[in-house]
Each structure stands twice: as structure tokens, then as C-alpha cells.
Design a protein around this motif. Sequence first.
Motif, PDB file in Angstrom:
ATOM      1  N   LEU A  59      -7.747   3.392  63.728  1.00 54.21           N
ATOM      2  CA  LEU A  59      -6.503   3.910  64.315  1.00 54.21           C
ATOM      3  C   LEU A  59      -5.706   4.663  63.257  1.00 54.21           C
ATOM      4  N   ALA A  60      -5.578   4.064  62.078  1.00 56.81           N
ATOM      5  CA  ALA A  60      -4.851   4.718  60.992  1.00 56.81           C
ATOM      6  C   ALA A  60      -5.535   6.020  60.581  1.00 56.81           C
ATOM      7  N   HIS A  63      -4.836   8.636  63.135  1.00 55.12           N
ATOM      8  CA  HIS A  63      -3.440   9.055  63.004  1.00 55.12           C
ATOM      9  C   HIS A  63      -3.288  10.026  61.826  1.00 55.12           C
ATOM     10  N   ARG A  64      -3.881   9.685  60.685  1.00 56.26           N
ATOM     11  CA  ARG A  64      -3.820  10.578  59.521  1.00 56.26           C
ATOM     12  C   ARG A  64      -4.503  11.903  59.821  1.00 56.26           C
ATOM     13  N   ALA A  69       0.574   9.971  69.055  1.00 52.83           N
ATOM     14  CA  ALA A  69       0.735   8.581  69.489  1.00 52.83           C
ATOM     15  C   ALA A  69       0.136   8.344  70.876  1.00 52.83           C
ATOM     16  N   LEU A  72      -3.584   8.279  70.623  1.00 51.94           N
ATOM     17  CA  LEU A  72      -3.998   7.027  69.987  1.00 51.94           C
ATOM     18  C   LEU A  72      -3.895   5.860  70.958  1.00 51.94           C
ATOM     19  N   PRO A 103       0.186   2.026  69.264  1.00 53.93           N
ATOM     20  CA  PRO A 103       0.855   3.005  68.413  1.00 53.93           C
ATOM     21  C   PRO A 103       2.154   3.473  69.063  1.00 53.93           C
ATOM     22  N   GLU A 105       5.465   5.907  69.612  1.00 59.39           N
ATOM     23  CA  GLU A 105       5.819   7.312  69.531  1.00 59.39           C
ATOM     24  C   GLU A 105       6.986   7.490  68.579  1.00 59.39           C
TER      25      GLU A 105
END
Length: 150
Positions: A59-60, A63-64, A69, A72, A103, A105
Amino acid sequence: MQLAAAIAFFLQRLQTEKQLSPHTLDAYRRDLAKLQQLAEAEGLARIDELKEMLLRGWLAQLHRGGLGARSLQRWLSAVRGLCNCGLREGWLKANPAEGCARPREKNDCRSCWMWTRRRTLSKAPATSVCTCATGPYWNSSTAAACACPS
């Protein structure tokens, strides 16, 4: 069970039993393809090799990589659904995605959300303001939106 076979089984079940829209199925198919790519990069081939810490790390990583959001959240929802299917079918003993937090927003301040929900339910006057720690950020033109910068 192999992860690829579990994904195919899950998507087939969604299509036949849940009768999801083609757009939702395509989105889940893309999200689960990402899961399979991430798992293969780690050398994982079986669904029972998925662990909570791996999912959190992925997930991280997503995101990176720029995934928003909501995307995810949908990815996590697809993974949770796959793992719940694995529980029902006996492929898993526990759902590794259950411990992963949703995650949030950018403007997803819990105190503002709770305040907005209370205001909506109680039909409070539009002159009310948000009482979160960051101050009065209530946007009276959009009752469902949180304008809190936190």
C-alpha cells in the motif's frame, strides 16, 4: 492455492454470483493484477503467503508511486474481497488484509467527518462551524464536504 488461480476464481465468482458491473470487474481485475505483480516481485506464488505487513508495505509503495487515496481504497477492497473468498474456500486461515487501515483522503479529518455527519443527521443550522482542533473550516455550500486542511 496459487495466487493467479485464486484471483481467477474470485473474479469469476464476482461476475457470476455478485453480478457486478463490467467497469467494477475491470477495476478489480487491474487491482488484483497489481497485487499479483507485487507478489511475484517478492517471489510469492501462493495466496497463503500473503501477510499483513507485506500488504501494508505494498500500500505504501503504491502510494509513493502516485496512486490516489480512492484508488488505494479500491485496491485494498479488492484484496480484502479476495482474502475473504480465500477464507470461505479454506485457502486461508485468516484475512491478512483485515488489519490494513483504509487509506485516508487528503481532507479526511475524522472530527470534521463526525461533525458533518451529526450536522446532517440533526439538520443543524448552516451557520454552525466545524469544531475540530484546526478551527472553523465548514463550507456551508457543500454540507457533505470537509474543508479541513488536516
